[in-house]
Scaffold this motif. Structure first.
Motif, mmCIF file in Angstrom:
data_model
loop_
_atom_site.group_PDB
_atom_site.id
_atom_site.type_symbol
_atom_site.label_atom_id
_atom_site.label_comp_id
_atom_site.label_asym_id
_atom_site.label_seq_id
_atom_site.Cartn_x
_atom_site.Cartn_y
_atom_site.Cartn_z
ATOM 1 N N PRO A 25 20.676 45.261 36.072
ATOM 2 C CA PRO A 25 21.617 44.618 35.179
ATOM 3 C C PRO A 25 22.168 42.995 35.658
ATOM 4 N N VAL A 26 22.276 42.318 34.687
ATOM 5 C CA VAL A 26 22.668 41.046 35.023
ATOM 6 C C VAL A 26 23.892 40.821 34.616
ATOM 7 N N ASP A 27 24.646 41.700 33.755
ATOM 8 C CA ASP A 27 25.984 41.495 32.863
ATOM 9 C C ASP A 27 27.095 41.110 33.997
ATOM 10 N N TYR A 28 27.204 41.934 34.860
ATOM 11 C CA TYR A 28 28.271 41.504 35.988
ATOM 12 C C TYR A 28 27.955 40.538 36.893
ATOM 13 N N ILE A 29 26.758 40.865 37.864
ATOM 14 C CA ILE A 29 26.496 40.193 39.304
ATOM 15 C C ILE A 29 25.962 38.834 38.867
ATOM 16 N N GLY A 30 25.109 38.693 37.758
ATOM 17 C CA GLY A 30 24.784 37.287 37.104
ATOM 18 C C GLY A 30 25.996 36.648 36.748
ATOM 19 N N HIS A 31 26.775 37.058 36.187
ATOM 20 C CA HIS A 31 28.073 36.312 35.824
ATOM 21 C C HIS A 31 29.002 36.052 36.827
ATOM 22 N N ARG A 32 28.942 36.805 37.985
ATOM 23 C CA ARG A 32 29.872 36.735 38.896
ATOM 24 C C ARG A 32 29.246 35.275 39.635
ATOM 25 N N ASN A 42 32.109 26.068 42.294
ATOM 26 C CA ASN A 42 31.981 25.360 43.382
ATOM 27 C C ASN A 42 31.638 23.869 43.070
ATOM 28 N N ASN A 43 31.146 23.705 41.827
ATOM 29 C CA ASN A 43 30.439 22.667 41.471
ATOM 30 C C ASN A 43 31.657 21.718 40.595
ATOM 31 N N ASN A 44 32.868 22.162 40.408
ATOM 32 C CA ASN A 44 33.832 21.609 39.547
ATOM 33 C C ASN A 44 33.597 21.639 38.125
ATOM 34 N N ILE A 45 32.407 22.519 37.640
ATOM 35 C CA ILE A 45 32.329 22.383 36.193
ATOM 36 C C ILE A 45 33.147 23.628 35.444
ATOM 37 N N ASN A 46 34.019 23.204 34.656
ATOM 38 C CA ASN A 46 35.222 23.698 34.314
ATOM 39 C C ASN A 46 35.171 24.488 32.963
ATOM 40 N N ARG A 47 34.402 24.151 31.742
ATOM 41 C CA ARG A 47 34.674 24.670 30.642
ATOM 42 C C ARG A 47 33.557 25.448 30.366
ATOM 43 N N PHE A 48 33.972 26.855 30.322
ATOM 44 C CA PHE A 48 33.050 28.053 30.041
ATOM 45 C C PHE A 48 33.422 29.103 29.124
ATOM 46 N N LEU A 49 32.434 29.303 28.384
ATOM 47 C CA LEU A 49 32.548 30.294 27.329
ATOM 48 C C LEU A 49 31.803 31.497 27.499
ATOM 49 N N LEU A 50 32.377 32.651 27.730
ATOM 50 C CA LEU A 50 31.543 33.932 28.008
ATOM 51 C C LEU A 50 31.449 34.728 26.828
ATOM 52 N N ILE A 51 30.300 35.208 26.128
ATOM 53 C CA ILE A 51 30.365 36.048 25.192
ATOM 54 C C ILE A 51 29.722 37.559 25.609
ATOM 55 N N THR A 52 30.757 38.322 25.495
ATOM 56 C CA THR A 52 30.523 39.730 25.631
ATOM 57 C C THR A 52 30.279 40.805 24.626
ATOM 58 N N SER A 53 31.064 41.658 24.129
ATOM 59 C CA SER A 53 30.889 42.203 23.104
ATOM 60 C C SER A 53 32.353 43.328 22.766
ATOM 61 N N LEU A 54 32.453 43.708 21.712
ATOM 62 C CA LEU A 54 33.609 44.285 21.099
ATOM 63 C C LEU A 54 33.388 45.797 22.044
ATOM 64 N N GLY A 55 34.444 46.210 22.483
ATOM 65 C CA GLY A 55 34.478 47.373 23.505
ATOM 66 C C GLY A 55 34.837 47.125 24.950
ATOM 67 N N CYS A 56 34.716 45.657 25.252
ATOM 68 C CA CYS A 56 35.057 45.278 26.562
ATOM 69 C C CYS A 56 36.406 45.135 26.802
ATOM 70 N N GLY A 57 36.684 45.267 28.141
ATOM 71 C CA GLY A 57 38.140 45.192 28.522
ATOM 72 C C GLY A 57 39.058 46.082 27.853
ATOM 73 N N ASP A 58 40.177 45.566 27.222
ATOM 74 C CA ASP A 58 41.215 46.339 26.577
ATOM 75 C C ASP A 58 40.771 47.052 25.198
ATOM 76 N N SER A 59 39.644 46.547 24.757
ATOM 77 C CA SER A 59 39.220 46.969 23.407
ATOM 78 C C SER A 59 38.311 48.087 23.830
ATOM 79 N N LYS A 84 30.110 44.315 31.325
ATOM 80 C CA LYS A 84 30.587 42.927 30.935
ATOM 81 C C LYS A 84 31.967 42.766 31.099
ATOM 82 N N SER A 85 32.687 44.085 31.105
ATOM 83 C CA SER A 85 34.170 43.917 31.280
ATOM 84 C C SER A 85 34.349 43.512 32.754
ATOM 85 N N LEU A 86 33.596 43.983 33.699
ATOM 86 C CA LEU A 86 33.662 43.563 35.188
ATOM 87 C C LEU A 86 33.507 41.867 35.055
ATOM 88 N N ALA A 87 32.590 41.338 34.389
ATOM 89 C CA ALA A 87 32.399 40.163 34.402
ATOM 90 C C ALA A 87 33.705 39.171 33.693
#
Length: 210
Positions: free
Chosen positions: A84-91, A99-116, A135-138
């Motif tokens: 699975p790429v969901d966590y390790i790939g995003h890590r 590392n490269n000071n590229i700051n603006r990032f949008l992560l798209i996961t799904s309903l059910g992640c984290g506190d949902s 995805k929640s770990l990511a």
């Protein structure tokens, strides 16, 4: 002309993101494991970087090749994949962006992640639970980073046009469907909104019936 870098552009939601931002006259850079999965990348002349995001060195090389002022968006996922790429790939990606000071990032996961998670039906937990937890770990790794991040959790994804009727919500139980192209529209809206930095949103389209 603004540059957007789309990770996971090989199919599904990532492919819809490519189509949307290309039509909005962005300079699009697509990051994919297998470009053959999305023939439109070649048809549209999209600059494409081949990368297996589970390989940290490949991720760092790919990030080295993108502009420092680019918007970066990820739809990467690997439902029922052997690796699975969901966590390790995003890590790997989050670390390389820092590392490269590229700051603006949008992560798209799904309903059910984290506190949902508590709102995810039992059947969905059985079918998609492992991927949602990855995805929640990511999300957690991203929230502890120094990036200017936004997290977007869409509902059930369908093909279809931009409707303009997708709605964003926070801190509430949410269920529903949404077109992939409509998620792209909302992603554009969030990336362009500095007030979205550090926030987590859900999105569904109330005009679509479950």
């Amino acid at each position: 002309m603004k540059t957007i870098v789309i990770w996971g552009a090989g199919g599904g939601l990532g492919a819809a993101m490519v189509e949307y931002f290309y039509k909005k006259d962005f300079t699009v850079i697509a990051i994919v494991r297998n470009p053959a999965k999305n023939p439109r990348l070649l048809e549209l002349g999209i600059h494409t970087i081949v990368c297996d995001a589970t390989d940290q060195e490949q991720v760092q090389r790919s990030v080295d090749a993108i502009p420092i002022n680019a918007w970066v968006l990820s739809t990467m996922g690997s439902f029922r994949s052997d690796v699975p790429v969901d966590y390790i790939g995003h890590r790997h990606l989050i670390d390389a962006l820092e590392n490269n000071n590229i700051n603006r990032f949008l992560l798209i996961t799904s309903l059910g992640c984290g506190d949902s998670w508590k709102y995810l039906p039992e059947r969905a937990r059985t079918v998609f639970g492992f991927a949602v937890r990855e995805k929640s770990l990511a999300e957690s790794w991203l929230q502890s980073s120094g990036l200017d991040f936004t997290i977007l959790r869409p509902g059930g994804l369908q093909d279809g046009p931009v409707t303009g009727k997708g709605s964003l919500s926070q801190y509430t139980e949410t269920h529903g469907l949404i077109h992939r192209s409509e998620v792209a529209r909302l992603a554009h809206q969030l990336l362009d909104d500095k007030d979205s930095i550090g926030n987590i949103y859900q999105c569904v389209d109330p005009s679509l019936s479950v």
